[in-house]
Design a protein around this motif. Structure first.
Motif, PDB file in Angstrom:
ATOM      1  N   ASN A 515       0.808  -1.224   0.000  1.00 10.83           N
ATOM      2  CA  ASN A 515       0.000   0.000   0.000  1.00 10.83           C
ATOM      3  C   ASN A 515       0.841   1.274   0.000  1.00 10.83           C
ATOM      4  OD1 ASN A 515      -2.526  -1.269  -0.052  1.00 10.83           O
ATOM      5  ND2 ASN A 515      -2.463  -1.613   2.178  1.00 10.83           N
ATOM      6  N   VAL A 516       2.027   1.216  -0.674  1.00 10.00           N
ATOM      7  CA  VAL A 516       2.831   2.431  -0.847  1.00 10.00           C
ATOM      8  C   VAL A 516       2.137   3.322  -1.877  1.00 10.00           C
ATOM      9  CG1 VAL A 516       5.100   3.327  -1.485  1.00 10.00           C
ATOM     10  CG2 VAL A 516       4.906   1.131  -0.291  1.00 10.00           C
ATOM     11  N   LYS A 550      -9.389   0.723  -5.213  1.00  9.55           N
ATOM     12  CA  LYS A 550     -10.659   1.437  -5.159  1.00  9.55           C
ATOM     13  C   LYS A 550     -11.747   0.570  -5.754  1.00  9.55           C
ATOM     14  CE  LYS A 550      -8.687   6.116  -5.517  1.00  9.55           C
ATOM     15  NZ  LYS A 550      -8.681   7.376  -6.290  1.00  9.55           N
ATOM     16  N   ALA A 551     -12.969   0.783  -5.297  1.00 12.21           N
ATOM     17  CA  ALA A 551     -14.115   0.040  -5.834  1.00 12.21           C
ATOM     18  C   ALA A 551     -14.449   0.545  -7.233  1.00 12.21           C
ATOM     19  CB  ALA A 551     -15.315   0.211  -4.906  1.00 12.21           C
ATOM     20  N   ALA A 556     -19.007  -0.927 -16.438  1.00 20.31           N
ATOM     21  CA  ALA A 556     -17.956  -1.287 -17.389  1.00 20.31           C
ATOM     22  C   ALA A 556     -16.651  -1.609 -16.656  1.00 20.31           C
ATOM     23  CB  ALA A 556     -17.739  -0.158 -18.389  1.00 20.31           C
ATOM     24  N   GLN A 557     -16.301  -0.810 -15.651  1.00 19.71           N
ATOM     25  CA  GLN A 557     -15.091  -1.096 -14.874  1.00 19.71           C
ATOM     26  C   GLN A 557     -15.203  -2.417 -14.138  1.00 19.71           C
ATOM     27  OE1 GLN A 557     -14.226   2.148 -12.242  1.00 19.71           O
ATOM     28  NE2 GLN A 557     -13.527   3.527 -13.899  1.00 19.71           N
ATOM     29  N   LEU A 558     -16.399  -2.714 -13.600  1.00 15.24           N
ATOM     30  CA  LEU A 558     -16.607  -3.987 -12.912  1.00 15.24           C
ATOM     31  C   LEU A 558     -16.450  -5.157 -13.878  1.00 15.24           C
ATOM     32  CD1 LEU A 558     -17.407  -5.620 -10.433  1.00 15.24           C
ATOM     33  CD2 LEU A 558     -19.813  -5.236 -11.067  1.00 15.24           C
ATOM     34  N   SER A 559     -17.031  -5.021 -15.072  1.00 18.45           N
ATOM     35  CA  SER A 559     -16.913  -6.095 -16.074  1.00 18.45           C
ATOM     36  C   SER A 559     -15.460  -6.322 -16.477  1.00 18.45           C
ATOM     37  CB  SER A 559     -17.766  -5.736 -17.296  1.00 18.45           C
ATOM     38  OG  SER A 559     -17.607  -6.705 -18.306  1.00 18.45           O
TER      39      SER A 559
END
Length: 575
Positions: A515-516, A550-551, A556-559
């Protein structure tokens, strides 16, 4: 080691020279206030002059007489002790019946480039220093040549050559593509050998990478050959040595001037029987051999006017030396403005310490040293002959000549290649049908190439070179107008680069999983922060399971993320 720091400091009796005592071969960098390089550059120039003089069959004294300088000056030039000024170099080139590019063969100026340097405050723009490099003019750097017989094999070799030249120039695909009007993906497909680029694209790549087209087409030759009877001495007896009726206008002019066939043959570079047959054929066709224009036919008038137009295009007028310098100044100014360069940046690229050096060259005429011309040509990325176009030294008249009409610069590669192919075929006395049979193609295919009706693809060039038994470089001679520099050696081999890339990817994943933030990862890897995202997404596309921070914001990003995750879970062999 001593060098002259100001042209005014050169003795008055040696104003056409610059003293440069060679006592150590340096690396080609210019010191503060140094006008000309020492070491390898004057030695290479001297070797070029000596070789050209021997090829011309003249002595140093004869060359000095032709050029209007002393024999001692020629001796110093060949020994690498002096470097001539531009006008003296043009005199030497004209006296040896060669061009300025041949005189400077093997001498290269590598302009300083704008780069970046990382400091505590971030990236900072710096300009690297330009330097000279030399290489023997006849040194062959090509590797082994492999036989090719398909379009895919040709594309694979071109791709390797493009990738090698790009890496040696330290240019990325992303930077190379827009400069030649191509997308990065197109450049990538070319380097992977997935597509065979057109000759126009190859020329654009060669121009941007500052290499010859032959460099990108090297390392291969056409493998397929025709039947055995298409090769050998008996195969080419039907071919003509020149185009049909190409001597008509010259023979008519000679007859009307009362010249003998032998004299006409010498002027037309033909044999006497050929001229005699031409005269008989013209008489049978009713052409007038009289000097009286009243007896000429319409065809005679058209031929005479065409011959006069051709002579006018080749005509030159004598000019003074000061005017010759201003011709070069005009070419320098025109090409600088065409490329959108100001005088000061051009001077910086050329390594000139004075800020007004280019301004002075353009204002009063650049009677500078020959190495100055090399530096300016390389900085403008044009050949030395481009900056001296239309200017030559006539050693018989002892004056400079300026062409009335400059040579056309818009000749397409197809026309130039066709003219070269026809010249080689005629010199070998080969018929078009014989050339076609040698590579198993139809005769009208090569007929179209010779007449410049279509631009050949790289595979067609290989076929033509194989059929004519010449190099691809020979077919391409005559249309290159850009500067060519030797390729730099690679800092790392491909295996070392692959290992370095794998190590950086491992470090990137480690920092990402810890997590840098982006700035910290960029500083650790010495890259820009925006490059971190591109590297992470590239790993995800390859199937590496890199967690998201990030969620997803849209379906489209989820797919896209689900597809990448399914790809990462598949076995490597099934990806």
């Amino acid at each position: 080691m001593t060098t002259a720091s100001d042209p005014a400091e050169v003795p008055e009796d040696d104003t056409d020279l610059v003293q440069s005592v060679v006592d150590d071969p340096d690396d080609g960098h210019l010191g503060p206030g140094q006008l000309v390089p020492t070491g390898g550059v004057p030695l290479q120039l001297g070797a070029n002059i000596a070789e050209l003089r021997r090829e011309a069959g003249v002595t140093q004294a004869e060359l000095a007489t032709r050029s209007g300088i002393t024999s001692a000056a020629v001796s110093y030039f060949e020994a690498g002790r002096h470097i001539p000024t531009l006008l003296v170099a043009l005199k030497l080139a004209g006296s040896l019946d060669t061009g300025i590019d041949r005189l400077t063969a093997g001498i290269f100026w590598n302009p300083g480039r704008l780069g970046s340097d990382r400091s505590a405050s971030g990236l900072r723009a710096v300009r690297s220093q330009g330097y000279f490099s030399t290489r023997p003019a006849h040194l062959r750097t090509d590797g082994p040549s492999i036989p090719v017989s398909t379009q895919g094999e040709v594309a694979a070799v071109i791709g390797r050559n493009v990738r090698d030249a790009r890496r040696r120039r330290h240019v990325s695909q992303r930077d190379l593509g827009p400069t030649i009007g191509l997308e990065q993906t197109h450049v990538s497909k070319i380097e992977l050998g997935q597509i065979e680029p057109t000759l126009t694209t190859v020329i654009a790549l060669a121009r941007e990478l500052e290499v010859t087209v032959g460099t990108l087409l090297s390392g291969m030759h056409w493998a397929e050959i025709g039947p055995p009877d298409a090769w050998g001495e008996a195969a080419g007896r039907r071919g003509r040595t020149r185009d049909l009726h190409s001597l008509d206008a010259l023979v008519l002019r000679g007859c009307r001037e009362g010249k003998e066939p032998s004299a006409i043959a010498r002027e037309a570079s033909a044999d006497e029987p050929t001229v005699s047959r031409c005269i008989e054929r013209l008489r049978r066709r009713g052409r007038s051999l009289s000097a009286d224009p009243a007896t000429w036919t319409d065809e005679d008038l058209e031929d005479e006017l065409a011959l006069r137009r051709e002579e006018d295009l080749r005509a030159s007028d004598p000019i003074e030396e000061k005017d010759a310098a201003m011709v070069v100044a005009g070419h320098l100014r025109r090409h600088r403005r065409r490329q959108g360069l100001k005088q000061e940046p051009l001077g910086a690229l050329g390594g000139f310490s004075a800020a007004n050096s280019v301004s002075q060259f353009e204002r009063v005429g650049p009677n500078f040293f020959l190495t100055h011309l090399v530096r300016l040509a390389a900085s403008l990325r044009v050949t030395c002959s481009t900056l001296t176009e239309g200017l030559r030294w006539d050693h018989a008249a002892r004056s400079f000549l300026l062409a009335r009409h400059p040579k056309p610069t818009d000749r397409s590669p197809a026309v130039v290649i066709g003219e070269n192919a026809r010249r080689f075929r005629q010199s070998a006395r080969l018929a078009e049908a014989t050339v076609a049979r040698r590579v198993g193609r139809r005769s009208n295919y090569f007929n179209a190439l010779e007449h410049g009706r279509s631009t050949p693809r790289p595979i067609s060039l290989l076929m033509l070179a194989r059929a004519l038994e010449v190099e691809v470089e020979d077919l391409l001679e005559g249309f290159r107008d850009w500067y060519v520099r030797p390729l730099l050696p690679l800092a790392m081999t491909e295996a070392q680069e692959a290992a370095e890339s794998a190590s950086r990817q491992e470090q990137l994943l480690l920092l990402w999983n810890q997590n840098v933030d982006l700035r910290g990862i960029a500083e650790a890897l010495e890259i820009k922060p925006q490059t971190v995202f591109a590297a992470v997404n590239r790993l995800r596309d390859l199937g590496v399971d890199v967690p998201y921070r990030k969620a997803p914001l849209t379906p489209a990003q989820l797919s896209q993320r689900m597809r990448r995750r399914r790809r990462a879970r598949r076995p490597i062999a099934a990806r």
